[in-house]
Structure formats: structure tokens, C-alpha cells
Design an enzyme around this catalytic site. Sequence first.
Site, PDB file in Angstrom:
ATOM      1  N   ALA A  74       0.821  -1.215   0.000  1.00  0.00           N
ATOM      2  CA  ALA A  74       0.000   0.000   0.000  1.00  0.00           C
ATOM      3  C   ALA A  74       0.855   1.266   0.000  1.00  0.00           C
ATOM      4  CB  ALA A  74      -0.935  -0.002   1.203  1.00  0.00           C
ATOM      5  N   THR A  75       2.016   1.209   0.620  1.00  0.00           N
ATOM      6  CA  THR A  75       2.890   2.387   0.633  1.00  0.00           C
ATOM      7  C   THR A  75       3.233   2.777  -0.803  1.00  0.00           C
ATOM      8  OG1 THR A  75       3.827   1.710   2.750  1.00  0.00           O
ATOM      9  CG2 THR A  75       5.109   3.290   1.456  1.00  0.00           C
ATOM     10  N   ASN A 155      -6.709   2.673  10.306  1.00  0.00           N
ATOM     11  CA  ASN A 155      -5.867   1.638  10.908  1.00  0.00           C
ATOM     12  C   ASN A 155      -5.830   1.716  12.434  1.00  0.00           C
ATOM     13  OD1 ASN A 155      -4.435   4.041   9.825  1.00  0.00           O
ATOM     14  ND2 ASN A 155      -2.682   3.212  10.949  1.00  0.00           N
ATOM     15  N   SER A 203      -3.054  -3.690   0.432  1.00  0.00           N
ATOM     16  CA  SER A 203      -1.849  -4.471   0.730  1.00  0.00           C
ATOM     17  C   SER A 203      -2.259  -5.860   1.221  1.00  0.00           C
ATOM     18  CB  SER A 203      -1.043  -3.742   1.813  1.00  0.00           C
ATOM     19  OG  SER A 203       0.220  -4.342   1.965  1.00  0.00           O
ATOM     20  N   THR A 241      10.012  -6.986 -12.507  1.00  0.00           N
ATOM     21  CA  THR A 241       9.509  -8.351 -12.639  1.00  0.00           C
ATOM     22  C   THR A 241       8.438  -8.633 -11.607  1.00  0.00           C
ATOM     23  OG1 THR A 241      11.650  -9.041 -13.473  1.00  0.00           O
ATOM     24  CG2 THR A 241      10.224 -10.788 -12.609  1.00  0.00           C
ATOM     25  N   CYS A 327       3.885   1.874  12.534  1.00  0.00           N
ATOM     26  CA  CYS A 327       4.863   2.628  11.754  1.00  0.00           C
ATOM     27  C   CYS A 327       5.517   3.727  12.564  1.00  0.00           C
ATOM     28  CB  CYS A 327       4.198   3.237  10.524  1.00  0.00           C
ATOM     29  SG  CYS A 327       3.195   2.049   9.661  1.00  0.00           S
TER      30      CYS A 327
HETATM   31  C1  LIG Z   1      -0.479  -1.076   6.686  1.00  0.00           C
HETATM   32  C2  LIG Z   1      -1.004   0.169   6.050  1.00  0.00           C
HETATM   33  C3  LIG Z   1      -0.304   0.811   5.010  1.00  0.00           C
HETATM   34  C4  LIG Z   1       1.067   0.360   4.558  1.00  0.00           C
HETATM   35  O1  LIG Z   1       1.028  -0.887   3.958  1.00  0.00           O
HETATM   36  P1  LIG Z   1       2.409  -1.556   3.483  1.00  0.00           P
HETATM   37  O2  LIG Z   1       2.055  -2.932   3.162  1.00  0.00           O
HETATM   38  O3  LIG Z   1       3.344  -1.445   4.659  1.00  0.00           O
HETATM   39  O4  LIG Z   1       2.924  -0.782   2.345  1.00  0.00           O
HETATM   40  C5  LIG Z   1      -0.875   1.919   4.445  1.00  0.00           C
HETATM   41  N1  LIG Z   1      -2.070   2.384   4.837  1.00  0.00           N
HETATM   42  C6  LIG Z   1      -2.774   1.796   5.821  1.00  0.00           C
HETATM   43  C7  LIG Z   1      -4.101   2.342   6.194  1.00  0.00           C
HETATM   44  C8  LIG Z   1      -2.264   0.669   6.452  1.00  0.00           C
HETATM   45  O5  LIG Z   1      -2.965   0.102   7.437  1.00  0.00           O
END
Ligand SMILES: *Cc1c(COP(=O)(O)O)cnc(C)c1O
Length: 386
Positions: A74-75, A155, A203, A241, A327
Site C-alpha cells: 500500500a505504501t 488503521n 496491501s 519483474t 509505523c
Molecule cells: C499497513 C497500512 C499501510 C502500509 O502498507 P504496506 O504494506 O506497509 O505498504 C498503508 N495504509 C494503511 C491504512 C495501512 O494500514
Amino acid sequence: MPTRPIYLDYNATTPLDPRVLEAMLPWFTEHFGNAASRTHLYGWEAEEAVVQARNQLASTLGASEKEIVFTSGATEANNLAIKGTFEARRTQGTHHYITVATEHKAVLDPFRHLEQWGADVTYLTPSPDGLISAAQIAEVLRPDTVLVSVMYAHNEIGVVQPIGEIGALCRAHGVLFHTDATQAVGKIPVDVQADAIDLLSLSAHKFYGPKGVGALYVRKGVKLTAQLDGGRHERGLRSGTLNVPGIVGLGKACQLAAQEMSTESPRLKYLRDLLEETILQQVPDTRINGHRTHRLPQVTNISFGGVDGEQLLLHLNRLAVSSGSACTSASVEPSYVLKVLGLDDALAYASLRFSLGRFTTEAEVVAAARHVQEVVARMRNQVPFA
Ligand SMILES: *Cc1c(COP(=O)(O)O)cnc(C)c1O
């Protein structure tokens, strides 16, 4: 061997579902081909596995498979959505962006980057229950607004935003709408058509898939500038890839979540409510952060008045829970999210996020509530810990 703590941190990451692992395994060894190899069977079968996963993901989102871009998570998806939009639009002289002060760092930090590049970013403050309204966004829309980004489900506090209303507003004004749906996908129904979403990040490791793989949904016709240049994989939007086993795992995890959501969601809500109600009833001076009903079924964020937050986490050694988001928890900063919602530093420190998941049992929830009750009572009565 000491027993491992009870895992109540599913919003940080989830274990791989064994059925997902099983689906992934052949793609590491026997079927190891490069999905971009067009000249032999090894490539073809890998490409076919990717096509299947793309279909699985697209169908759970109400998207077309051509609108899925696989990423490392997701990042990366958020960075591509936000920076990619800016780069695609910068020559048109439209530079205004709208987001929310309680977004994940993986949204806020790309917007900080845009500001350095000359964009004008409005950071809205949600109401104290964490909700943001379409009306609040309407108030700050400008003729030069390019994109609005609002997280689907939070989150830390689990609040689910009125995404359909925000999407409709953006659509009516010709403004792009991005949502970080990392905590929503697999937990609640998400439909990019119904919610008029243009860009959506997710993610796999948040819904029992592997770490290091995710996706960005990009509505047909939305222009983005790639952030990784190279072999023009993923229709030129993300070179590199493809992580075939990871993508297979993501697809399988989507399929399982979609199949099981209607039974899993009420089960988790029952367990979450049991945990929450037990703690609220048995531990004085506690409060829930975030809206009580507009939220995910499996998470609760609770503040404990009059206790030291750091000591609280230290003494809750039979639980794996988090304060703030994973994080930022490397540093001893109180949650910026809870501070935006109006909590003072001490109370924000003394707030815990309990997030449940597929492998959480009622016995674990009962034991966790009891442990919290005992630890907080000892701390408040200043009974030393043995
Ligand atoms: C965990 C999370 C991310 C980051 O996901 P990654 O897999 O670490 O890149 C971003 N946004 C939210 C809301 C999350 O909970």
C-alpha cells in the site's frame, strides 16, 4: 518455554492463511517462470497465474482486470497514486490537493513531497469521533483541485468514512478521488463503482496474504506518471519483474476474504464487543476513541485515564497490542491521530489499539480482558509487579 503473547495486533499485519501459503508454494519452485517471458511455457504459466489473481482482485473490488496495477504494497500504491497524479497534471497549472490530518503516514508523507514540488495541500481535521464529511470537503474544493484522498477505514481507530458520499461529490466536481483502503479490503465490502473511486490502494498482508505485495486500482482513463521506470510492466505504470508467488497469494487471500466475510465479520464484531464491553465495565476511567458504529468490526481503540502509557504496554506482557500505529511506534511519540482528535499527550500515550482477526478465539479475548483489568488495577493501586 514461555507461552507467546496473545496476538491482538491484526491491523499491523496478519499471519498468512495456510490456504494462501498452499496456493503460493508451487510458484516459488516448480513454476518459477517470469510472467514477462513470452517465448516459453515457464513464462506463459506464470502469466496465467497472474491473470487469475488479477481477476480475483478485480472482482472483489467491482473493477476490471485492466484497472489493477500490482505493487509492493500500500505504501507504494499510495505513492504512485499521489505523486503519479501530480506528475501527470503538473503542466496544467492545477495544483490543489485535499486530504485528512489523520491519514496514514504513507499518504501524508507523499503529500508533504507534493508540497515541496509546489502543490497546495489542504489537510482537513475530522470531527472528534474521527469522521470526515462530504460537506467538509465541499467547503474547501477549489476550481484547481486535482485530487481528494481519504482513507476508507482507519488503521488506528477503525472509523469507516462515508466514502460513497465523498466519491459522489468528487465525481460531480470532476475531481479525482483516491482512497487508502488497506484496512477495508477483505474486512468490509468495497466497490469502486458504487463509491465512485478513481484510485484505491491495498496491501495483501493486512488480509492474510503475504507481505511485500499490494495493488493500486486505477480507473480506466485516469492518467498517472509511473514512479518506477524500466521494462514497462503493468501497462507501463510499474516496471519490475512481477512477484508471481506474492500475487498468487494476494488473489487467493482476496477470494477467501470475499467468501468468508459474511460469517467472519459478525464473529469478529461479537468478539470485539465482548472485549470492549468487558474492559469498559471492569476498568474505571476508560473511553473508546473513534465513532462507535461507523467503524470496522474487529478493532477497538481504548484510552486508560491516569496511567502511564509506556508502563501500561510494558506490564501488558501477555498481549501483543499496539499504541498508535506500528509505523510510528519505534519512537515514543504519542499517536498523532489521537492528538488530532483532541486527546492530550498523556491520554494519547495511554491508549491501546486491540485488533482481532481470523485466528482470534473467545478464550483469548476473555483472557486478554482479564489481563488488562488486572494490570490497570495494579498500576492504579500501585501494587508492585512481581
Ligand atoms: C499497513 C497500512 C499501510 C502500509 O502498507 P504496506 O504494506 O506497509 O505498504 C498503508 N495504509 C494503511 C491504512 C495501512 O494500514
